[in-house]
Design a protein around this motif. Sequence first.
Motif, PDB file in Angstrom:
ATOM      1  N   ASP A 234      11.831   7.440   6.374  1.00 11.70           N
ATOM      2  CA  ASP A 234      10.607   7.512   7.183  1.00 11.70           C
ATOM      3  C   ASP A 234      10.688   6.386   8.232  1.00 11.70           C
ATOM      4  O   ASP A 234      10.633   5.203   7.881  1.00 11.70           O
ATOM      5  CB  ASP A 234       9.392   7.311   6.271  1.00 11.70           C
ATOM      6  CG  ASP A 234       8.088   7.237   7.049  1.00 11.70           C
ATOM      7  OD1 ASP A 234       8.138   7.213   8.306  1.00 11.70           O
ATOM      8  OD2 ASP A 234       7.027   7.166   6.413  1.00 11.70           O
TER       9      ASP A 234
ATOM     10  N   SER B 297       8.695   5.038  10.259  1.00 10.01           N
ATOM     11  CA  SER B 297       7.605   4.058  10.332  1.00 10.01           C
ATOM     12  C   SER B 297       7.707   3.064   9.168  1.00 10.01           C
ATOM     13  O   SER B 297       7.480   1.864   9.333  1.00 10.01           O
ATOM     14  CB  SER B 297       6.238   4.750  10.338  1.00 10.01           C
ATOM     15  OG  SER B 297       6.039   5.463   9.147  1.00 10.01           O
ATOM     16  N   TYR B 298       8.108   3.541   7.989  1.00 10.11           N
ATOM     17  CA  TYR B 298       8.301   2.631   6.856  1.00 10.11           C
ATOM     18  C   TYR B 298       9.494   1.712   7.119  1.00 10.11           C
ATOM     19  O   TYR B 298       9.426   0.504   6.906  1.00 10.11           O
ATOM     20  CB  TYR B 298       8.521   3.436   5.569  1.00 10.11           C
ATOM     21  CG  TYR B 298       8.743   2.565   4.361  1.00 10.11           C
ATOM     22  CD1 TYR B 298       7.676   1.920   3.742  1.00 10.11           C
ATOM     23  CD2 TYR B 298      10.026   2.357   3.844  1.00 10.11           C
ATOM     24  CE1 TYR B 298       7.874   1.088   2.648  1.00 10.11           C
ATOM     25  CE2 TYR B 298      10.236   1.536   2.751  1.00 10.11           C
ATOM     26  CZ  TYR B 298       9.156   0.911   2.156  1.00 10.11           C
ATOM     27  OH  TYR B 298       9.361   0.091   1.084  1.00 10.11           O
TER      28      TYR B 298
ATOM     29  N   ALA C 186       1.237   4.024  -2.972  1.00 12.53           N
ATOM     30  CA  ALA C 186       0.933   5.443  -2.727  1.00 12.53           C
ATOM     31  C   ALA C 186       2.153   6.326  -2.990  1.00 12.53           C
ATOM     32  O   ALA C 186       2.094   7.549  -2.810  1.00 12.53           O
ATOM     33  CB  ALA C 186       0.453   5.612  -1.281  1.00 12.53           C
ATOM     34  N   GLY C 187       3.265   5.693  -3.388  1.00 11.75           N
ATOM     35  CA  GLY C 187       4.478   6.461  -3.674  1.00 11.75           C
ATOM     36  C   GLY C 187       5.114   7.025  -2.417  1.00 11.75           C
ATOM     37  O   GLY C 187       5.845   8.020  -2.471  1.00 11.75           O
ATOM     38  N   LYS C 188       4.843   6.391  -1.280  1.00 13.11           N
ATOM     39  CA  LYS C 188       5.351   6.944  -0.017  1.00 13.11           C
ATOM     40  C   LYS C 188       6.452   6.103   0.623  1.00 13.11           C
ATOM     41  O   LYS C 188       6.806   6.330   1.776  1.00 13.11           O
ATOM     42  CB  LYS C 188       4.187   7.095   0.970  1.00 13.11           C
ATOM     43  CG  LYS C 188       3.190   8.176   0.539  1.00 13.11           C
ATOM     44  CD  LYS C 188       2.079   8.343   1.561  1.00 13.11           C
ATOM     45  CE  LYS C 188       1.146   9.475   1.135  1.00 13.11           C
ATOM     46  NZ  LYS C 188      -0.053   9.549   1.978  1.00 13.11           N
ATOM     47  N   ALA C 189       6.985   5.136  -0.127  1.00  5.90           N
ATOM     48  CA  ALA C 189       8.066   4.317   0.434  1.00  5.90           C
ATOM     49  C   ALA C 189       9.323   5.162   0.573  1.00  5.90           C
ATOM     50  O   ALA C 189       9.790   5.735  -0.402  1.00  5.90           O
ATOM     51  CB  ALA C 189       8.334   3.118  -0.466  1.00  5.90           C
ATOM     52  N   SER C 190       9.851   5.231   1.784  1.00  7.93           N
ATOM     53  CA  SER C 190      11.058   6.014   2.022  1.00  7.93           C
ATOM     54  C   SER C 190      11.814   5.449   3.208  1.00  7.93           C
ATOM     55  O   SER C 190      11.256   5.334   4.300  1.00  7.93           O
ATOM     56  CB  SER C 190      10.689   7.478   2.305  1.00  7.93           C
ATOM     57  OG  SER C 190      11.828   8.163   2.806  1.00  7.93           O
TER      58      SER C 190
ATOM     59  N   GLU D 295       0.840  -1.212   0.000  1.00  7.50           N
ATOM     60  CA  GLU D 295       0.000   0.000   0.000  1.00  7.50           C
ATOM     61  C   GLU D 295       0.869   1.253   0.000  1.00  7.50           C
ATOM     62  O   GLU D 295       0.603   2.216  -0.729  1.00  7.50           O
ATOM     63  CB  GLU D 295      -0.904   0.014   1.239  1.00  7.50           C
ATOM     64  CG  GLU D 295      -2.076  -0.955   1.161  1.00  7.50           C
ATOM     65  CD  GLU D 295      -2.751  -1.140   2.522  1.00  7.50           C
ATOM     66  OE1 GLU D 295      -3.613  -2.024   2.617  1.00  7.50           O
ATOM     67  OE2 GLU D 295      -2.403  -0.424   3.484  1.00  7.50           O
ATOM     68  N   ILE D 296       1.906   1.225   0.827  1.00 13.82           N
ATOM     69  CA  ILE D 296       2.788   2.398   0.929  1.00 13.82           C
ATOM     70  C   ILE D 296       3.521   2.622  -0.392  1.00 13.82           C
ATOM     71  O   ILE D 296       3.628   3.750  -0.889  1.00 13.82           O
ATOM     72  CB  ILE D 296       3.774   2.220   2.101  1.00 13.82           C
ATOM     73  CG1 ILE D 296       3.008   2.216   3.430  1.00 13.82           C
ATOM     74  CG2 ILE D 296       4.831   3.321   2.096  1.00 13.82           C
ATOM     75  CD1 ILE D 296       3.853   1.828   4.637  1.00 13.82           C
ATOM     76  N   ARG D 297       3.982   1.514  -1.000  1.00 15.75           N
ATOM     77  CA  ARG D 297       4.667   1.653  -2.301  1.00 15.75           C
ATOM     78  C   ARG D 297       3.718   2.192  -3.352  1.00 15.75           C
ATOM     79  O   ARG D 297       4.059   3.067  -4.145  1.00 15.75           O
ATOM     80  CB  ARG D 297       5.233   0.307  -2.741  1.00 15.75           C
ATOM     81  CG  ARG D 297       6.491  -0.116  -1.993  1.00 15.75           C
ATOM     82  CD  ARG D 297       7.217  -1.248  -2.721  1.00 15.75           C
ATOM     83  NE  ARG D 297       6.425  -2.470  -2.760  1.00 15.75           N
ATOM     84  CZ  ARG D 297       6.479  -3.431  -1.837  1.00 15.75           C
ATOM     85  NH1 ARG D 297       7.289  -3.298  -0.806  1.00 15.75           N
ATOM     86  NH2 ARG D 297       5.738  -4.506  -1.940  1.00 15.75           N
TER      87      ARG D 297
END
Length: 200
Positions: free
Chosen positions: A62, A64-65, A55-59, A51-53
């Motif tokens: 971060d 939490s990631y 949404a383009g939010k994998a970092s 889901e995170i990937r």
Amino acid sequence: MNVTSSVAPYAARKWNLSGLRGISDATLELHFGLYEGYVKNTNLLNDRLREIRAAGKASGTDPSYAELVRRLGFEYNGMRLHEYYFDNLTAQPAEIGNGRLYNALGECFGGFDEWKKDFVAVGGMRGVGWVIAYRDLTNGRITNHWIDDHQNGNLAGFAPIVVMDLWEHAYIKDYKPAEKGRYIEAFFANLDWQACESRL
Ligand SMILES: [Fe+2]
């Protein structure tokens, strides 16, 4: 496309191990439940990471990631190592015999008995984890190793041959903490040598 539905989840496996010597059905019941928790959490983590990937939010910066990524090794190995463990137990164990596995285990230790002595010695380590006789696929050599938690100490390119759970939940219903040695004896009394040999 829904990226979270494109990869099949892991399915929890079942074993019929009732009647082991020195490892009670109550211990097994508890243990199977814990195993199913690792399967569930592996699937949940993979879903969340997808889901995170998506949404383009994998970092990696971060926290939490990063923690989710780190947890995946713990949950996945918790699932997989338990499968190796239950797979190498049987209520109808046969003697190992003087064959291929017997010779392979003894090769780096000067004999099978010395290998077993070392495996038991590693099992005497303090803390919770696993003892694994691992085969280096590059040269065929088998050596014994301690795995902290589920993820620390696994060797790259090594295949598990004999896998023993040494978390307290594996024996605390049947033995006192100071009686870990009796659990290790019980483990060997129920060890499925044929299953181990099939991993060579
Ligand atoms: Fe366990």
